[in-house]
Design an enzyme around this catalytic site. Structure first.
Site, PDB file in Angstrom:
ATOM      1  N   HIS A 121      35.901  26.875  44.234  1.00 23.65           N
ATOM      2  CA  HIS A 121      37.361  27.708  42.846  1.00 23.65           C
ATOM      3  C   HIS A 121      38.427  27.463  42.202  1.00 23.65           C
ATOM      4  O   HIS A 121      39.187  26.947  43.878  1.00 23.65           O
ATOM      5  CB  HIS A 121      36.781  29.060  43.503  1.00 23.65           C
ATOM      6  N   GLU A 132      35.312  26.875  34.960  1.00 22.49           N
ATOM      7  CA  GLU A 132      35.934  28.328  34.450  1.00 22.49           C
ATOM      8  C   GLU A 132      37.483  27.966  34.283  1.00 22.49           C
ATOM      9  O   GLU A 132      38.503  27.697  34.941  1.00 22.49           O
ATOM     10  CB  GLU A 132      36.051  29.102  36.109  1.00 22.49           C
TER      11      GLU A 132
HETATM   12  O1  G3P Z   1      34.293  32.614  40.382  1.00 23.57           O
HETATM   13  C1  G3P Z   1      33.797  33.993  38.897  1.00 23.57           C
HETATM   14  C2  G3P Z   1      35.677  34.360  38.498  1.00 23.57           C
HETATM   15  O2  G3P Z   1      36.128  33.749  39.008  1.00 23.57           O
HETATM   16  C3  G3P Z   1      35.016  34.793  37.722  1.00 23.57           C
HETATM   17  O3  G3P Z   1      35.496  35.702  37.213  1.00 23.57           O
HETATM   18  O4  G3P Z   1      36.075  38.709  37.154  1.00 23.57           O
HETATM   19  O5  G3P Z   1      36.699  36.742  35.106  1.00 23.57           O
HETATM   20  O6  G3P Z   1      34.321  37.603  36.184  1.00 23.57           O
HETATM   21  P1  G3P Z   1      35.944  36.880  36.941  1.00 23.57           P
END
Ligand code: G3P
Length: 224
Positions: free
Chosen positions: A95, A143
């Site tokens: 992550h 992400e």
């Molecule tokens: O792993 C999920 C993530 O990092 C996204 O976080 O708070 O933007 O949904 P968020």
């Protein structure tokens, strides 16, 4: 074992709203919605919460981190066998808040395969997605770190990142499922992500920090 797609993975992170007793409450909400709607939902929780949660819900429980180690002298590490024995079926790896050196990621992914667990490898860019796809994980989740925790989703701000990642990953590892995450807040964000080729989303703050997580989760899985 493989998880059903499209899937919503709720990353509990270390928010006070989603650790300890609150983690169990939120996991039960996810479980009830999955049962009621038939949609695929999994939760990614802290190692110390895996045991309690996995005994009380029937949807898949993932760890948020695991190390590429075996039984032995590895103080403070997270052992794959241990999370499995506590009821996890897999783990997030790499992550953006918990990045590995590539050789450590490789070892951890290998250990997940050896122990029969699912790897959800996060990648902060399409370029990184290509690299991690070579490890043939069950999932790659793209992400963008700058969008994490915000209210603009990757599917709105950078839609091409999703379609590009899907193309790149599928070329390297056709069976790997691509997810996306960061700033995912709504039904529309999820719908758009699926239209762009993702087979699910990885979400934290919009659910975990909501005053009504049930409503947000129902809305998101409504896009599946
Ligand atoms: O792993 C999920 C993530 O990092 C996204 O976080 O708070 O933007 O949904 P968020």
């Amino acid at each position: 074992m493989m998880l059903k797609t499209p899937i919503l993975i709720v990353n509990f992170k270390t928010y006070s709203h989603s650790t300890g007793e609150n983690a169990l409450k939120l996991a039960k909400i996810c479980d009830e919605i999955a049962k009621k709607t038939g949609k695929s939902i999994a939760v990614a929780v802290l190692p110390e919460d895996i045991n309690t949660i996995s005994k009380q819900i029937s949807i898949p429980v993932l760890a948020q981190h695991v190390d590429g180690i075996e039984y032995g002298s590895h103080t403070g590490h997270v052992l794959p066998e241990s999370i499995k024995n506590h009821g996890a079926v897999g783990s997030l790896l790499n992550h953006s808040e918990d990045q590995y050196r590539f050789r450590d990621l490789k070892k951890a992914t290998m250990r997940m395969k050896e122990t029969g667990m699912i790897s959800v490898i996060c990648a902060a860019s399409p370029r990184m997605s290509k690299k991690v796809a070579m490890l043939n994980p069950e999932f790659v989740a793209v992400e963008l770190s700058e969008l994490i925790g915000g209210d603009v989703s990757v599917s709105t701000a950078k839609p091409k990142i999703i379609s590009k990642t899907v193309k790149i990953v599928k070329r390297k590892s056709p069976n790997t499922v691509v997810l996306c995450g960061a700033g995912v807040n709504s039904f529309d964000d999820v719908k758009k992500a699926l239209e762009l080729g993702a087979q699910g989303v990885l979400v934290a703050s919009a659910i975990v920090k909501s005053e009504n997580p049930k409503k947000v989760i129902e809305e998101m899985v409504g896009a599946f």
